[in-house]
Design an enzyme around this catalytic site. Structure first.
Site, PDB file in Angstrom:
ATOM      1  CE1 TYR A 142      12.904  82.985   4.865  1.00  0.00           C
ATOM      2  CE2 TYR A 142      10.531  83.194   4.873  1.00  0.00           C
ATOM      3  CZ  TYR A 142      11.758  83.653   5.249  1.00  0.00           C
ATOM      4  OH  TYR A 142      11.847  84.790   6.007  1.00  0.00           O
ATOM      5  CD  GLU A 143      12.404  83.608  -0.812  1.00  0.00           C
ATOM      6  OE1 GLU A 143      12.607  83.311  -1.998  1.00  0.00           O
ATOM      7  OE2 GLU A 143      11.333  84.095  -0.414  1.00  0.00           O
ATOM      8  N   GLY A 144      14.634  78.742  -1.192  1.00  0.00           N
ATOM      9  CA  GLY A 144      15.593  77.716  -1.568  1.00  0.00           C
ATOM     10  C   GLY A 144      16.304  77.230  -0.324  1.00  0.00           C
TER      11      GLY A 144
ATOM     12  CG  MET B 259       8.527  85.586  -4.780  1.00  0.00           C
ATOM     13  SD  MET B 259      10.282  85.413  -5.210  1.00  0.00           S
ATOM     14  CE  MET B 259      10.950  84.803  -3.670  1.00  0.00           C
TER      15      MET B 259
END
Length: 597
Positions: free
Chosen positions: A438-440, A162
């Protein structure tokens, strides 16, 4: 590097005794997931992770992913391990049978992901991103897109990514610069640069399918103008096979603190052929399917590194001789006692054990909710969706923050040896540090929980969970052995709602109150949530002991760890409550110039 041993007994305790997964599988029609089948899957998964992936963890860190002229080479053994993983059917374990998957419950896939991530975090990034891409295409792709990509992704011949972040924006995706220009053949020419793309380029599969956020020429400003595109590394011909190289290249890979064997790439898109997935300007909705999958996986990484650290620390604490116990020698035949006899070492080990096993319970409960999304009962599906939305930011942030604490404690148990590379504990610490970022980031997860999920639903999302806790406490209020813990959980559960109301009222006057309270609010939520799961585990353990189970030591350890959690860790919730109540003024009083050097 500590040897990895999959904690199968603890996994089966949650599966069979606490959450009754067999009943859930029956309810959703997953008849192939019989107890015998599940047992065999867990056993074989453990063997693969212990014997194939774990031995590559240290060597992968030392060699790292290598970039040369746009080509990325993974460390020695990674490609072969991936081929073995694919051949064993692990990649398609929970995938749709219509595209070659085995169609087993998603919870089984999550448990295998835990084993993979604990054995080798970096290696696990490659199939992990693929599973996220598969979920997005399955949920939002057209029939043609599913036919074109899902079978190859399920087979493991292709992998996925992604692509969100850009050099100038991470969290604020509304200002992305990547553009997608419509073409006469119905495709789009995608141009732009994405950074921090995990598994963006590598040598483990014959094609890589990128899911890319971009904006159309006439897109509205902000996040309402984001679309999602499928952009393959190699274009796909009419036969569904890779054809000519697309306009996608890897400009470089990052030199990182940890997860060095995972290629973190700068990806350049130069009029690359892409295909719109879902509706125009609705790309963020599509990407959230993948992002939520990734956030649960990232939360698991906190547990994974914490579990590996704990296993190393326990072995070391039993072997390392230092001083005598204050109550007298425990190993009189040796020059000193093993350090596990010392109270402070016990404090560290019990903290690790309590967080690991509590976080595993949280993760498996969430996995069960994923399974219930496939229930034939529409009301049950709606309830599961609501609980998932509420618990996902807690899983991601609380599990990674406490996982980092656990991993750090594992290094501390080793003393100076923990800081030395040869023992492997410092690698776990380096690998774990990315998970809260990461990933928010965890700060963003906290804002999502408090601002969007809880206050944005007028408290409905919170009540969906606190109602479960309340009913449990009512049912166990007179428990002979656990009455005090039940009463404390009930008090904190009620306090949770009161805290939420106070923050909501303050935020109506000053929106900064949400940002000021959010991280402490999330951590409070996490501690109370784990308190609930520890009590559930404790009630089961107590019942098993009273029934005369032959596994006395296992269940006694559960009860002792639950007591430790309630007496030594759950009180931290009170500090977070006080901090969340402190308001925004203390944070915002200083003007920006006071922070200059």
């Amino acid at each position: 590097m500590p040897d990895y041993k999959a904690p199968l007994r603890d996994m089966r305790f949650l599966f069979d005794e606490v959450f009754d997964f067999p009943a859930t599988y029956t309810a959703i029609g997953a008849n192939d997931a019989s107890p015998d089948m599940v047992g065999a899957i867990l056993e074989e998964g453990a063997k693969f992770c212990e014997q194939v992936l774990a031995p590559l963890n240290r060597s992968g860190d030392e060699e790292g992913a290598q970039w040369h002229d746009g080509v990325v080479t993974t460390p020695k053994g990674f490609k072969e391990a991936f081929a073995q993983y694919v051949e064993g059917g692990w990649n398609g374990l929970a995938a749709d049978p219509a595209y070659g998957g085995q169609g087993l419950p998603h919870s089984l896939g999550l448990v295998i992901a835990e084993m993979v991530g604990t054995a080798n975090t970096s290696w696990g990034m490659y199939p992990g991103l693929t599973h996220g891409a598969m979920s997005a295409i399955h949920a939002h792709g057209s029939a043609e897109q599913k036919d074109t990509y899902l079978t190859k992704l399920t087979e493991g011949r292709w992998t996925g990514t992604m692509c969100l972040t850009e050099p100038h924006c991470g969290t604020d995706l509304g200002i992305i610069k990547t553009r997608a220009v419509p073409q006469a053949d119905g495709s789009y020419a995608v141009s732009g640069t994405k950074i921090f793309i995990s598994a963006g380029e590598h040598d483990m599969s014959e094609n890589i399918i990128h899911l890319v956020l971009a904006k159309l020429p006439d897109a509205p400003a902000g996040t309402k103008g984001i679309s999602l595109f499928i952009v393959p590394k190699f274009n796909v011909n009419a036969d569904g096979e890779p054809a000519e190289r697309n306009g996608v290249s890897c400009g470089s890979i990052e030199h990182k603190m940890g997860i060095k064997a995972s290629a973190t790439c700068v990806m350049n898109f130069d009029s690359a052929k892409g295909f719109l997935i879902g509706e125009a300007n609705k790309g963020l909705n599509c990407m959230f399917t993948m992002m939520n999958h990734a956030r649960l996986g990232t939360g698991m990484q906190g547990l994974c590194n914490g579990e590996a650290s704990y296993q190393g620390a326990v072995r070391y604490a039993n072997d390392r001789l230092q001083m005598r116990a204050l109550t007298g020698p425990k190993a009189p035949d040796k020059p000193a006692d093993p350090i596990i006899v010392h109270p402070d070492v016990r404090r560290m080990l019990l903290t690790m054990k309590a967080f690991n096993e509590g976080n595993r319970a949280l993760a498996y409960f969430t996995a069960q909710l994923l399974d219930l999304l496939h229930s034939p009962d529409a009301e049950q599906v709606a309830e599961a969706e609501g609980l998932l939305a509420f618990l996902t930011p807690i899983c991601k942030a609380f599990m990674t923050d406490t996982g980092l604490e656990v991993t750090s404690l594992g290094m501390q148990v080793f003393g100076g040896h923990g800081y030395i590379r040869e023992w492997g504990m410092e690698q776990l610490m380096r690998d774990c540090r990315i998970a809260p970022i990461y990933e928010g980031t965890n700060g963003i997860q906290a804002l999502d929980l408090l601002g969007r999920k809880v206050l944005g639903s007028q408290g409905k999302a919170l009540r969906s969970f606190t109602k479960i806790v309340h009913k449990f406490c009512q049912a166990q209020a007179e428990h002979p052995q656990l009455k005090a813990q039940v009463a404390e959980l009930a008090r904190l559960n009620q306090q949770w709602g009161e805290l939420t109301t106070r923050i909501g009222m303050a935020a109506m006057k000053n929106p900064d109150e949400v940002g000021a309270a959010s991280v402490d609010y999330l951590m409070y939520s996490g501690y109370v949530t784990l308190g609930y799961f520890w009590l559930r585990m404790a009630t089961v353990a107590q019942a098993k002991l009273e029934a005369g189970s032959a596994e006395q030591a296992f269940y006694q350890a559960k009860l002792a760890t639950a007591e430790f959690y309630f007496k030594r860790l759950l009180p931290r919730a009170g500090a977070h409550l006080a901090a969340a109540d402190a308001g925004s003024e203390v944070l915002m009083r200083l003007s920006a110039e006071h922070f200059t050097l």
